[in-house]
Every structure is written in structure tokens, then in C-alpha cells.
Design a protein around this motif. Structure first.
Motif, PDB file in Angstrom:
ATOM      1  N   ASN A   1      22.923 -40.231 -96.204  1.00  0.00           N
ATOM      2  CA  ASN A   1      22.158 -39.581 -95.142  1.00  0.00           C
ATOM      3  C   ASN A   1      20.673 -39.842 -95.351  1.00  0.00           C
ATOM      4  O   ASN A   1      20.243 -40.279 -96.425  1.00  0.00           O
ATOM      5  N   SER A   2      19.899 -39.545 -94.347  1.00  0.00           N
ATOM      6  CA  SER A   2      18.456 -39.793 -94.441  1.00  0.00           C
ATOM      7  C   SER A   2      17.806 -38.856 -95.451  1.00  0.00           C
ATOM      8  O   SER A   2      18.253 -37.727 -95.665  1.00  0.00           O
ATOM      9  N   ALA A   3      16.756 -39.342 -96.076  1.00  0.00           N
ATOM     10  CA  ALA A   3      15.981 -38.532 -97.017  1.00  0.00           C
ATOM     11  C   ALA A   3      15.144 -37.520 -96.241  1.00  0.00           C
ATOM     12  O   ALA A   3      15.123 -37.511 -95.001  1.00  0.00           O
ATOM     13  N   MET A   4      14.458 -36.659 -96.966  1.00  0.00           N
ATOM     14  CA  MET A   4      13.542 -35.733 -96.316  1.00  0.00           C
ATOM     15  C   MET A   4      12.440 -36.486 -95.604  1.00  0.00           C
ATOM     16  O   MET A   4      12.085 -37.595 -95.992  1.00  0.00           O
ATOM     17  N   ASP A   5      11.896 -35.844 -94.596  1.00  0.00           N
ATOM     18  CA  ASP A   5      10.675 -36.352 -93.983  1.00  0.00           C
ATOM     19  C   ASP A   5       9.629 -36.419 -95.089  1.00  0.00           C
ATOM     20  O   ASP A   5       9.302 -35.416 -95.722  1.00  0.00           O
ATOM     21  N   SER A   6       9.127 -37.602 -95.359  1.00  0.00           N
ATOM     22  CA  SER A   6       8.251 -37.803 -96.520  1.00  0.00           C
ATOM     23  C   SER A   6       6.827 -37.316 -96.320  1.00  0.00           C
ATOM     24  O   SER A   6       6.006 -37.398 -97.235  1.00  0.00           O
ATOM     25  N   ARG A   7       6.512 -36.798 -95.149  1.00  0.00           N
ATOM     26  CA  ARG A   7       5.136 -36.322 -94.901  1.00  0.00           C
ATOM     27  C   ARG A   7       4.970 -34.931 -95.513  1.00  0.00           C
ATOM     28  O   ARG A   7       4.936 -33.913 -94.833  1.00  0.00           O
ATOM     29  N   LEU A   8       4.856 -34.902 -96.832  1.00  0.00           N
ATOM     30  CA  LEU A   8       4.784 -33.630 -97.548  1.00  0.00           C
ATOM     31  C   LEU A   8       3.339 -33.155 -97.629  1.00  0.00           C
ATOM     32  O   LEU A   8       2.748 -33.037 -98.704  1.00  0.00           O
ATOM     33  N   GLY A   9       2.774 -32.880 -96.473  1.00  0.00           N
ATOM     34  CA  GLY A   9       1.424 -32.346 -96.407  1.00  0.00           C
ATOM     35  C   GLY A   9       1.308 -31.485 -95.163  1.00  0.00           C
ATOM     36  O   GLY A   9       1.660 -31.934 -94.073  1.00  0.00           O
ATOM     37  N   TRP A  10       0.841 -30.255 -95.332  1.00  0.00           N
ATOM     38  CA  TRP A  10       0.830 -29.299 -94.230  1.00  0.00           C
ATOM     39  C   TRP A  10      -0.536 -28.622 -94.173  1.00  0.00           C
ATOM     40  O   TRP A  10      -1.086 -28.215 -95.193  1.00  0.00           O
ATOM     41  N   SER A  11      -1.051 -28.496 -92.970  1.00  0.00           N
ATOM     42  CA  SER A  11      -2.385 -27.915 -92.820  1.00  0.00           C
ATOM     43  C   SER A  11      -2.368 -26.402 -92.961  1.00  0.00           C
ATOM     44  O   SER A  11      -3.374 -25.793 -93.338  1.00  0.00           O
ATOM     45  N   ASP A  12      -1.232 -25.773 -92.661  1.00  0.00           N
ATOM     46  CA  ASP A  12      -1.140 -24.321 -92.757  1.00  0.00           C
ATOM     47  C   ASP A  12       0.327 -23.902 -92.858  1.00  0.00           C
ATOM     48  O   ASP A  12       1.238 -24.739 -92.831  1.00  0.00           O
ATOM     49  N   ARG A  13       0.550 -22.612 -92.978  1.00  0.00           N
ATOM     50  CA  ARG A  13       1.910 -22.098 -93.123  1.00  0.00           C
ATOM     51  C   ARG A  13       2.771 -22.436 -91.912  1.00  0.00           C
ATOM     52  O   ARG A  13       3.945 -22.810 -92.042  1.00  0.00           O
ATOM     53  N   ALA A  14       2.209 -22.318 -90.721  1.00  0.00           N
ATOM     54  CA  ALA A  14       2.969 -22.598 -89.508  1.00  0.00           C
ATOM     55  C   ALA A  14       3.469 -24.036 -89.498  1.00  0.00           C
ATOM     56  O   ALA A  14       4.614 -24.309 -89.110  1.00  0.00           O
ATOM     57  N   GLY A  15       2.614 -24.951 -89.930  1.00  0.00           N
ATOM     58  CA  GLY A  15       3.010 -26.349 -89.985  1.00  0.00           C
ATOM     59  C   GLY A  15       4.128 -26.572 -90.982  1.00  0.00           C
ATOM     60  O   GLY A  15       5.051 -27.364 -90.736  1.00  0.00           O
ATOM     61  N   PHE A  16       4.045 -25.871 -92.114  1.00  0.00           N
ATOM     62  CA  PHE A  16       5.105 -26.013 -93.114  1.00  0.00           C
ATOM     63  C   PHE A  16       6.427 -25.479 -92.578  1.00  0.00           C
ATOM     64  O   PHE A  16       7.475 -26.125 -92.737  1.00  0.00           O
ATOM     65  N   VAL A  17       6.410 -24.322 -91.958  1.00  0.00           N
ATOM     66  CA  VAL A  17       7.648 -23.731 -91.439  1.00  0.00           C
ATOM     67  C   VAL A  17       8.263 -24.618 -90.363  1.00  0.00           C
ATOM     68  O   VAL A  17       9.488 -24.795 -90.307  1.00  0.00           O
ATOM     69  N   ASP A  18       7.429 -25.199 -89.500  1.00  0.00           N
ATOM     70  CA  ASP A  18       7.937 -26.129 -88.493  1.00  0.00           C
ATOM     71  C   ASP A  18       8.613 -27.323 -89.151  1.00  0.00           C
ATOM     72  O   ASP A  18       9.688 -27.772 -88.734  1.00  0.00           O
ATOM     73  N   TRP A  19       7.961 -27.864 -90.170  1.00  0.00           N
ATOM     74  CA  TRP A  19       8.534 -28.999 -90.905  1.00  0.00           C
ATOM     75  C   TRP A  19       9.854 -28.609 -91.549  1.00  0.00           C
ATOM     76  O   TRP A  19      10.854 -29.345 -91.452  1.00  0.00           O
ATOM     77  N   LEU A  20       9.873 -27.439 -92.186  1.00  0.00           N
ATOM     78  CA  LEU A  20      11.068 -26.993 -92.886  1.00  0.00           C
ATOM     79  C   LEU A  20      12.250 -26.842 -91.928  1.00  0.00           C
ATOM     80  O   LEU A  20      13.385 -27.219 -92.247  1.00  0.00           O
TER      81      LEU A  20
END
Length: 266
Positions: free
Chosen positions: A173-192
Motif C-alpha cells: 500500500n502507499s506510504a504516508m503522505d511525506s509532507r510532514l510539516g504543518w503550520s498549525d494544529r488544524a493543518g495537522f488534524v486535516d493531514w491526519l
């Protein structure tokens, strides 16, 4: 003098299965964080080995060389009396035994032996957010991960990891989205929310309590199973919302293990 250590719950926020080696080991890509709930370990040097187990999940925990604490001490070349306060449920996908072993290796300065004790032990050597790849040997701290207010729910179902992997039909299966950088909590939660646990469906297919636990985490921004199960987590906007959700779930499911926790951020 007793030396003490804390073995925190390990939470796989994501768990992508990206392949399988010829020797049968599965290749993973996972973002791991640690919570403020866990087992507690005490150690007093002595000429022989002994493990005294207490706590709400002490029943069934081996007190001999089947225990990873014992094996970690043996690899470190030390003997003594260990006390283990077992606060985490068994076989729950939150690294109880692995975290215990890692705590002992840290105490003894014997971290090099981690992988010999299991794939989840190396990532448990640190309590900071980490990306775990390969079969568990490739671990890298990840910055920018916010501390998260969560509810952990374990419906009391033991899920043997080998059985879950056997039910996993797609191994590449595909790996995680490799863009492991988030400007704020909201961005991290969206990514997660856009990531996965590839073991969730095969674990749930044989254990209807897992979908029930996920359903109970209503109101969570993201809900998912951790590891190979059966503990599920829900991410909530703040500590008050997490506590309220945990109280409601515990009241409706008194036999489940339910905890409002906060994870370590970076």
C-alpha cells in the motif's frame, strides 16, 4: 534505592503497510506518539531476577523470562527485583509490553538491544513523536506535531497481531503522505484525517467490538484504531471535550477501558 521508570502508551496515529519481505516481516510506515497514561516500573539491583506484578491488568502477566522486562534485563546483563504496575490492557495495540521493555533498556543504558525484543521496542525508546518505517528499525523524530487531547477506548477484546496480518489481503500500500510539516494544529488534524491504519479493517472484520468502539468516539475530529488493535483513539478539540466524551463512553460501556489523555507534542 528503587529506580523508577514510566512506560507510556504508544499510539499509532497512522499505520500504513507498504510491503512484505521474503522472510515474512511486514514493512510499515507509521506516525507514533505517546500518551500520559502508562505502566510504571521499579527496579532494585539484586543477585537474581524477580518480577512483582500489580495494577488493574496484572492478571495473566508472566513474571518469568516470558516477560519482555525480564528479557530486556537479561540482554542488558543485569539482575534484580522489578515491580510492574500494569495499567495498560494486554494485546491492545498501544505497546504495553514493548514500552515496558524500552523503559528497562533506557534504565540500563542498553538501547542497542531494542530491535531484538520486537518491532515496536525501538520507537518506544523515546517518548517524542516519531516516524517508524521498515520493520520498526528505522525511527526518526518528527517536529511540528501538536500535543493532542484524546480519548483511548479499549473494548476488552484481545486481537492477536499475526491473525490481523493474515487477514490483510493487500500487503503493498502507499506510504504516508511525506509532507510532514504543518503550520498549525488544524493543518495537522486535516493531514491526519487523510491517512490510514491498514490493519483496522482486517482487525475489525473478526472483532465487531472494534467498530463499536469507533462509533462510540462520536464528536472526535479523527478516530482510528491504534496498531493492530483493539484500542481505538479519538482526537478532540481540547481537554474538556475529551474528558466529557470519555465520561459519556465510560458510563454507557462500564466494562470498557476508557481514558482521556494528552499526547506528547514536538
Amino acid at each position: 534505592m528503587t529506580i523508577e521508570a514510566f512506560a507510556p502508551a504508544k499510539i499509532n496515529l497512522t499505520l500504513h503497510v507498504t510491503g512484505q519481505r521474503d522472510d515474512g516481516y511486514h514493512l510499515l510506515d507509521s506516525l507514533v506518539v505517546f500518551a500520559d497514561v502508562g505502566d510504571r516500573i521499579g527496579f532494585v539491583p539484586a543477585p537474581s531476577m524477580r518480577i512483582d506484578v500489580s495494577g488493574p491488568f496484572s492478571v495473566g502477566v508472566p513474571d518469568d523470562d516470558r516477560n519482555l522486562i525480564w528479557r530486556a534485563a537479561a540482554l542488558a546483563g543485569v539482575t534484580g527485583r522489578f515491580s510492574l504496575e500494569k495499567n495498560l490492557p494486554h494485546g491492545a495495540g498501544i505497546g504495553g509490553g514493548s514500552s515496558d521493555a524500552a523503559a528497562v533498556l533506557r534504565l540500563m543504558g542498553a538501547e542497542a538491544h531494542a530491535l531484538a525484543l520486537g518491532a515496536d521496542v525501538p520507537v518506544c525508546l523515546l517518548d517524542v513523536p516519531q516516524r517508524m518505517r521498515g520493520i520498526g528499525e528505522d525511527v526518526t523524530p518528527v517536529g511540528g506535531v501538536p500535543a493532542l487531547d484524546m480519548v483511548l477506548v479499549n473494548p476488552g477484546v484481545h486481537v492477536p497481531t499475526p491473525d490481523v496480518f493474515k487477514r490483510l489481503r493487500q500487503k503493498e500500500n502507499s506510504a504516508m503522505d511525506s509532507r510532514l510539516g504543518w503550520s498549525d494544529r488544524a493543518g495537522f488534524v486535516d493531514w491526519l484525517g487523510a491517512q490510514r491504519n491498514d490493519l483496522q479493517a482486517p482487525a475489525a472484520s473478526g472483532n465487531p467490538a472494534i467498530p463499536s468502539a469507533l462509533t462510540a468516539l462520536k464528536g472526535a475530529e479523527v478516530s482510528r484504531m491504534s496498531g493492530s488493535g483493539s484500542t481505538c483513539f479519538g482526537v478532540y478539540p481540547d481537554a474538556a471535550a475529551a474528558r466529557a466524551a470519555a465520561d459519556q463512553i465510560a458510563e454507557s460501556q462500564p466494562r470498557w477501558w476508557v481514558r482521556a489523555v494528552q499526547t506528547v507534542g514536538a
